[in-house]
Design an enzyme around this catalytic site. Structure first.
Site, short mmCIF file in Angstrom:
data_model
loop_
_atom_site.label_atom_id
_atom_site.label_comp_id
_atom_site.label_asym_id
_atom_site.label_seq_id
_atom_site.Cartn_x
_atom_site.Cartn_y
_atom_site.Cartn_z
N ASP A 1 1.67 -7.81 -5.61
CA ASP A 1 1.48 -6.97 -4.03
C ASP A 1 0.03 -7.01 -3.74
OD1 ASP A 1 3.17 -4.91 -2.43
OD2 ASP A 1 1.01 -4.11 -2.63
N GLU B 1 4.22 -8.22 1.86
CA GLU B 1 3.15 -8.50 1.14
C GLU B 1 3.29 -8.76 -0.30
OE1 GLU B 1 2.86 -4.11 1.19
OE2 GLU B 1 3.72 -5.72 2.72
#
Length: 221
Positions: free
Chosen positions: A97, A140
């Site tokens: 992430d 993301e």
């Protein structure tokens, strides 16, 4: 995690690969039964196969990063999990992430955010093995399937990746940007009996990495 955008892959070609395979086979059968010269049939089939290969590629690819997309990820993780469970092979799984990605979009704009995602995707590919399977899971977040590798050894290339991102000179439209990533790792073991457990275990580890300050790797013990 930070604004996990489940629908961001909607711009990708949204037809399952299995459906495309069936369509391609049916089209070939139809052409072979046409009352036209054999040479013409072969030429048409070659052109159709080329177009098919392009379409199939689009069906499993994320348009922004060029990585495999979420649809292909779900199919692949299920297959690799079942294979590892059946043959008692090592299989590690990681969720990556980008830290504070929403802040990047809010501060610099979405085009900068897209640039960051493409560069992170490039760094992931550069720092992992060619046999490792890399996907853009959504927003993301990226997912990595690391075959034939226990999680203790999977940490090595993932830590190399974490450092590479931390040290990479992200710069867009004259703006230098500091980017880091957090990573959660899980592996197939006796306590992980379903693919959903494997994913959730890595997700919990990622949450722990975020909670403990980000820019780190965690294993959910």
């Amino acid at each position: 995690m930070e604004e996990r955008r489940q629908n961001n892959l909607g711009e990708n070609f949204d037809i399952p690969a299995s459906v495309l395979d069936e369509i391609q086979k049916n089209i070939e059968d139809i052409i072979l039964n046409f009352d036209i010269p054999e040479g013409n049939k072969i030429d048409v089939i070659k052109k159709i196969n080329f177009m098919y290969s392009q379409t199939r590629f689009l069906s499993v690819t994320d348009s922004l990063t060029g990585l495999y997309n979420r649809r292909h990820f779900e199919d692949t993780l299920e297959r690799e999990f079942l294979r590892a469970s059946r043959y008692k092979n090592n299989l590690s799984f990681a969720i990556i992430d980008v830290d504070f990605f929403k802040k990047v979009n809010d501060t610099y704009g979405h085009s900068t955010g897209d640039y960051v995602l493409k560069e992170v995707a490039y760094l992931i590919l550069q720092n992992l093995r060619k046999t490792d399977m890399v996907f853009r899971y959504g927003g993301e977040e990226f997912a990595v399937i690391i075959t034939e590798t226990p999680k203790e050894k999977a940490i090595v290339p993932l830590e190399r990746l974490r450092k590479a991102v931390e040290e990479y000179p992200f710069s867009y439209n004259g703006q230098d940007i500091k980017i880091t990533i957090s990573i959660g790792i899980s592996e197939v073991c006796e306590n992980i009996t379903t693919v959903h457990q494997l994913f959730d275990d890595a997700d919990r580890a990622l949450y722990k990495a975020k909670e403990n300050g980000r820019n780190q790797i965690q294993i959910n013990l």
